[in-house]
Design a protein around this motif. Sequence first.
Motif, PDB file in Angstrom:
ATOM      1  N   ASN A 166       0.852  -1.226  -0.137  1.00 59.94           N
ATOM      2  CA  ASN A 166       0.018  -0.102   0.029  1.00 59.94           C
ATOM      3  C   ASN A 166       0.760   1.443   0.010  1.00 59.94           C
ATOM      4  N   VAL A 167       1.826   1.194   0.553  1.00 60.51           N
ATOM      5  CA  VAL A 167       2.848   2.308   0.659  1.00 60.51           C
ATOM      6  C   VAL A 167       3.420   2.506  -0.749  1.00 60.51           C
ATOM      7  N   LEU A 168       3.635   1.500  -1.582  1.00 60.52           N
ATOM      8  CA  LEU A 168       4.225   1.678  -2.745  1.00 60.52           C
ATOM      9  C   LEU A 168       3.497   1.781  -3.978  1.00 60.52           C
ATOM     10  N   ARG A 169       2.293   1.351  -3.675  1.00 63.46           N
ATOM     11  CA  ARG A 169       1.190   1.475  -4.782  1.00 63.46           C
ATOM     12  C   ARG A 169       0.811   2.672  -5.104  1.00 63.46           C
ATOM     13  N   GLY A 170       0.914   3.003  -6.478  1.00 61.89           N
ATOM     14  CA  GLY A 170       0.825   4.173  -7.062  1.00 61.89           C
ATOM     15  C   GLY A 170       2.137   5.108  -7.205  1.00 61.89           C
ATOM     16  N   ARG A 171       3.272   4.617  -6.529  1.00 64.44           N
ATOM     17  CA  ARG A 171       4.589   5.361  -6.642  1.00 64.44           C
ATOM     18  C   ARG A 171       5.525   4.614  -7.397  1.00 64.44           C
ATOM     19  N   ILE A 172       5.395   3.457  -7.555  1.00 67.74           N
ATOM     20  CA  ILE A 172       5.920   2.506  -8.728  1.00 67.74           C
ATOM     21  C   ILE A 172       5.013   2.006  -9.458  1.00 67.74           C
ATOM     22  N   SER A 173       5.402   1.448 -10.711  1.00 67.39           N
ATOM     23  CA  SER A 173       4.594   0.648 -11.570  1.00 67.39           C
ATOM     24  C   SER A 173       3.954  -0.554 -11.043  1.00 67.39           C
ATOM     25  N   ASP A 218       6.234  -3.509 -11.542  1.00 70.05           N
ATOM     26  CA  ASP A 218       7.195  -3.451 -10.389  1.00 70.05           C
ATOM     27  C   ASP A 218       6.696  -3.935  -9.203  1.00 70.05           C
ATOM     28  N   LEU A 219       5.306  -3.358  -8.622  1.00 65.07           N
ATOM     29  CA  LEU A 219       4.881  -3.815  -7.600  1.00 65.07           C
ATOM     30  C   LEU A 219       4.602  -5.254  -7.458  1.00 65.07           C
ATOM     31  N   LYS A 220       4.123  -5.920  -8.394  1.00 66.86           N
ATOM     32  CA  LYS A 220       3.815  -7.192  -8.444  1.00 66.86           C
ATOM     33  C   LYS A 220       5.199  -8.036  -8.494  1.00 66.86           C
ATOM     34  N   THR A 221       5.974  -7.515  -9.181  1.00 68.36           N
ATOM     35  CA  THR A 221       7.465  -8.134  -9.025  1.00 68.36           C
ATOM     36  C   THR A 221       7.934  -8.353  -7.590  1.00 68.36           C
ATOM     37  N   THR A 222       7.746  -7.132  -6.997  1.00 67.06           N
ATOM     38  CA  THR A 222       8.246  -6.982  -5.535  1.00 67.06           C
ATOM     39  C   THR A 222       7.675  -7.984  -4.728  1.00 67.06           C
ATOM     40  N   GLN A 223       6.212  -8.117  -4.709  1.00 63.27           N
ATOM     41  CA  GLN A 223       5.502  -9.137  -3.876  1.00 63.27           C
ATOM     42  C   GLN A 223       6.142 -10.465  -4.120  1.00 63.27           C
ATOM     43  N   GLN A 224       6.426 -10.952  -5.548  1.00 66.03           N
ATOM     44  CA  GLN A 224       6.869 -12.052  -5.836  1.00 66.03           C
ATOM     45  C   GLN A 224       8.278 -12.419  -5.199  1.00 66.03           C
ATOM     46  N   PHE A 225       9.080 -11.281  -5.195  1.00 61.18           N
ATOM     47  CA  PHE A 225      10.620 -11.361  -4.838  1.00 61.18           C
ATOM     48  C   PHE A 225      10.396 -11.472  -3.219  1.00 61.18           C
ATOM     49  N   ILE A 226       9.735 -10.804  -2.485  1.00 58.36           N
ATOM     50  CA  ILE A 226       9.531 -11.070  -1.129  1.00 58.36           C
ATOM     51  C   ILE A 226       8.934 -12.486  -0.683  1.00 58.36           C
ATOM     52  N   PRO A 284      13.758  -6.002  -7.731  1.00 55.31           N
ATOM     53  CA  PRO A 284      13.021  -5.243  -8.488  1.00 55.31           C
ATOM     54  C   PRO A 284      13.059  -3.764  -8.148  1.00 55.31           C
ATOM     55  N   LEU A 285      13.622  -3.622  -6.529  1.00 47.87           N
ATOM     56  CA  LEU A 285      13.751  -2.054  -6.185  1.00 47.87           C
ATOM     57  C   LEU A 285      15.033  -1.697  -5.765  1.00 47.87           C
ATOM     58  N   HIS A 286      15.927  -1.795  -6.903  1.00 45.04           N
ATOM     59  CA  HIS A 286      17.374  -1.618  -7.011  1.00 45.04           C
ATOM     60  C   HIS A 286      17.404  -0.378  -7.707  1.00 45.04           C
ATOM     61  N   LYS A 287      17.565   0.854  -7.009  1.00 44.88           N
ATOM     62  CA  LYS A 287      17.367   2.060  -7.562  1.00 44.88           C
ATOM     63  C   LYS A 287      16.143   2.462  -8.429  1.00 44.88           C
ATOM     64  N   VAL A 288      15.246   2.106  -7.696  1.00 45.59           N
ATOM     65  CA  VAL A 288      13.724   2.433  -8.327  1.00 45.59           C
ATOM     66  C   VAL A 288      13.161   3.992  -8.069  1.00 45.59           C
ATOM     67  N   MET A 289      12.767   4.405  -9.065  1.00 48.45           N
ATOM     68  CA  MET A 289      12.161   5.739  -8.811  1.00 48.45           C
ATOM     69  C   MET A 289      10.728   5.535  -8.250  1.00 48.45           C
ATOM     70  N   LEU A 290      10.654   6.576  -7.131  1.00 49.93           N
ATOM     71  CA  LEU A 290       9.754   6.632  -6.190  1.00 49.93           C
ATOM     72  C   LEU A 290       9.037   7.892  -6.554  1.00 49.93           C
ATOM     73  N   HIS A 291       7.865   7.724  -7.283  1.00 47.07           N
ATOM     74  CA  HIS A 291       6.918   8.987  -7.609  1.00 47.07           C
ATOM     75  C   HIS A 291       6.625   9.817  -6.414  1.00 47.07           C
ATOM     76  N   ASN A 292       6.404  10.899  -6.460  1.00 47.27           N
ATOM     77  CA  ASN A 292       5.898  11.879  -5.323  1.00 47.27           C
ATOM     78  C   ASN A 292       4.300  11.805  -5.581  1.00 47.27           C
ATOM     79  N   ASN A 293       3.508  11.227  -4.612  1.00 51.61           N
ATOM     80  CA  ASN A 293       2.155  11.443  -4.734  1.00 51.61           C
ATOM     81  C   ASN A 293       1.599  12.442  -3.366  1.00 51.61           C
ATOM     82  N   SER A 294       2.257  13.082  -2.864  1.00 50.37           N
ATOM     83  CA  SER A 294       1.936  13.747  -1.968  1.00 50.37           C
ATOM     84  C   SER A 294       1.152  15.044  -2.229  1.00 50.37           C
ATOM     85  N   GLY A 295       1.364  15.267  -3.412  1.00 47.44           N
ATOM     86  CA  GLY A 295       0.613  16.587  -3.914  1.00 47.44           C
ATOM     87  C   GLY A 295       1.385  17.900  -3.967  1.00 47.44           C
TER      88      GLY A 295
END
Length: 733
Positions: free
Chosen positions: A280-287, A290-298, A316-327
């Motif tokens: 939930n923290v990563l949703r909307g901030r990475i693709s 990548d989110l699905k791949t992260t779940q499978q990786f863990i 999949p989270l090696h040097k990943v861009m985290l988009h700003n969703n704070s507005g």
Amino acid sequence: MATSHNIDNKRYQGLIISIALFLSLIGALLAFTFYTSSLLERNTALIDQTNKVANNAQAVIKDLFDLDASYGEDTNSPHIQRVLERLEQNTAEITSSIAAIEQGGTITDTEGRSYDLPRLDSDAQANMATANEQWKALEPKIQAYLKDADNVMVPSADELTQAVEQAKTSSLLINDSLDNLTDDVFNTAEREASTIRLIQAIGVFAIFAYFLIFVFFFVRRLRETDAEALAARRETQEIMQTVNTGLFLLDKDLNIGQQHSRALNDIIGEDRLAGENFTNVLRGRISDKDLKTTQQFIDQLYNPRVKEKLVDSLNPLHKVMLHNNSGNKATNNRYLDFKFSRVYDNKDIARILVNVNDVSDAVYLEQRLEKERSQNDMQIEMLTTILNVNPKIINEFIDNTQMHIEKMNNILKNPGSSQYELEAKLKAIYREMHSLKGEASALKLHSFTKIASDAEDKLHALQNQGQLSGNDFLQLAVHLDDLLSLSNTIATLGERINRAAPASAKPATTQTSAVLNESIVKSGVSKAAVTEGMTSNPLVDNMSIAGEADDDRLSFYQAFAKDIAARQGKQVQLKSDTLTQVAIPAQLEKPIKEISIQLLRNAVVHGIEKPSVRYATGKNAVGTIDLEVQDNGSSIILTVQDDGQGIDYERIRTKLSTDGRFSVEEASQLSQSELLTHLFSSGFSTKERADEDGGRGVGLDIIKAQVEEYNGELNVNSELGQMTRFVITLPKA
């Protein structure tokens, strides 16, 4: 972790022993209580039994007196029968009870409960012996009477009289003995009860005292443990407050632990993270991918059969861009580097430790260095081209590039809103861009080629889009600006080298070396590489000799054909006997060069087969292309012929129907002339996949447009599996 487990066992070993000892004391006291209760119960049963014997003895004497007084009464009367029955029963009970009391046996009460009688002490045994002696004197006389008491034919008066007389004597002694016995048993029970109460009091006091001591030491140990835990927690909090990286734990459900470093909030950009779900923290901030791949990786990290080092390479989270969703627009997107490590409990994977670092500065630095490296590589590429190609060809390329860009710019400026006008603009820009890419590719200017290819991809997408609008062409302005910038860079480098070149055909002067050294420093290439290039190419030493231009043009075409063949996995040889012998008018130099480039590319990509195919058809592995130029007085005739597979008209039919331009039936009715017309149409290609060298259907369209522009003629001759010949006739006037 195993060592820590052993330490915990030793730490609580004393507590476990203390609890076990405490429970043992309670158990011992309970066992003693049960034993004494049983003992008291047995003494009580003995007292009851002695009282019962005394009562039965009194009943026996009473019944004997009653029978003696009623002698002569009918023996079958209810009264006599009831007394005789009671006398017989009481006699038997007294006999069995005395035996049980003497031997410490088992008795059963009227309710069916059994009791074990205790052994008698010496005084009680003496009293019991006296009572037993008197009973043994009385009991035989009673039995003698009872033997014939209910038989009227046998007189029993004497036996009854003897029993009565003996009862008078024995009853008092039996009662006295049983009373003394009861007193002895009662006194013994009283002494035992006092002892039991004393022992129980001592036991309860000992247990209570032990409990107080246990609580005291336990509370003290608990305080010490709490103090240690508090100190450890304080140290952990200090570490978590001070560390600059984001640290937290993940469980199997991907929930973040309650404890995490303070820096994590700043790094992630969230105020509340403890207990939150990581996805939930990563949703909307990475693709989502990548989110699905992260779940499978863990999930794989929690799989004990998967090695941690092996799965770490799939992070999949090696040097990943985290988009700003704070507005908050002031907060830029950031690059984060997540590292995952297993936390073991014995041999089980208990948690996943996550270490997060903000690597935005490092990534931006890498991007800047990569951009600078690309610019340096581009400058090196340009220097290499300038140093290895005749200046006349370079100047022609610069002029043609600026001309193509100016044309495309003018096309974009021209008004047009209808679909027909927009499609015409698209085709015209496509031809200019493809021509520019062809010349850049021939000079091995891959930076130009890359930008032009990207622009062609967008043009191709617009061509397949269907409905066009004026805004669709705005994105091309960026590519035109980049191409113009590169062209100006080449022109500037060429001018600086030309200014540094000496007038005579001598080696490069100090001034030329200085200019080259400056270019070398800016572009990052070694002096040895440039010196080697200058040694292998006499351009600098012979820059003013224009007589070599025609020879260089043939070498230019030959190198161009071989480069394309290498990328296509083919082998070609370009031949020309007339290119260096015919003087091409100045107004036709550009179209002849542009058409030659397109025809050569077409011959290599579509005509010449791969070596394995040529071997199978009995041909030489190296394909041959002939490029000839003739002057018939009024026109220049350009002929390009290859010994390749020829034009496959059936393949053109199939492609036309596959692309949806015609139905299968309509395509089957097209003549070869009509098929050739469609082969030269914009956007049509028989190549399945587009690449740098072809497949977008623009090359032949450019040739057709050039021939029409110069009022020329275009003839095509082909034999399937043998050859293809293009003959272009351009009038001089």
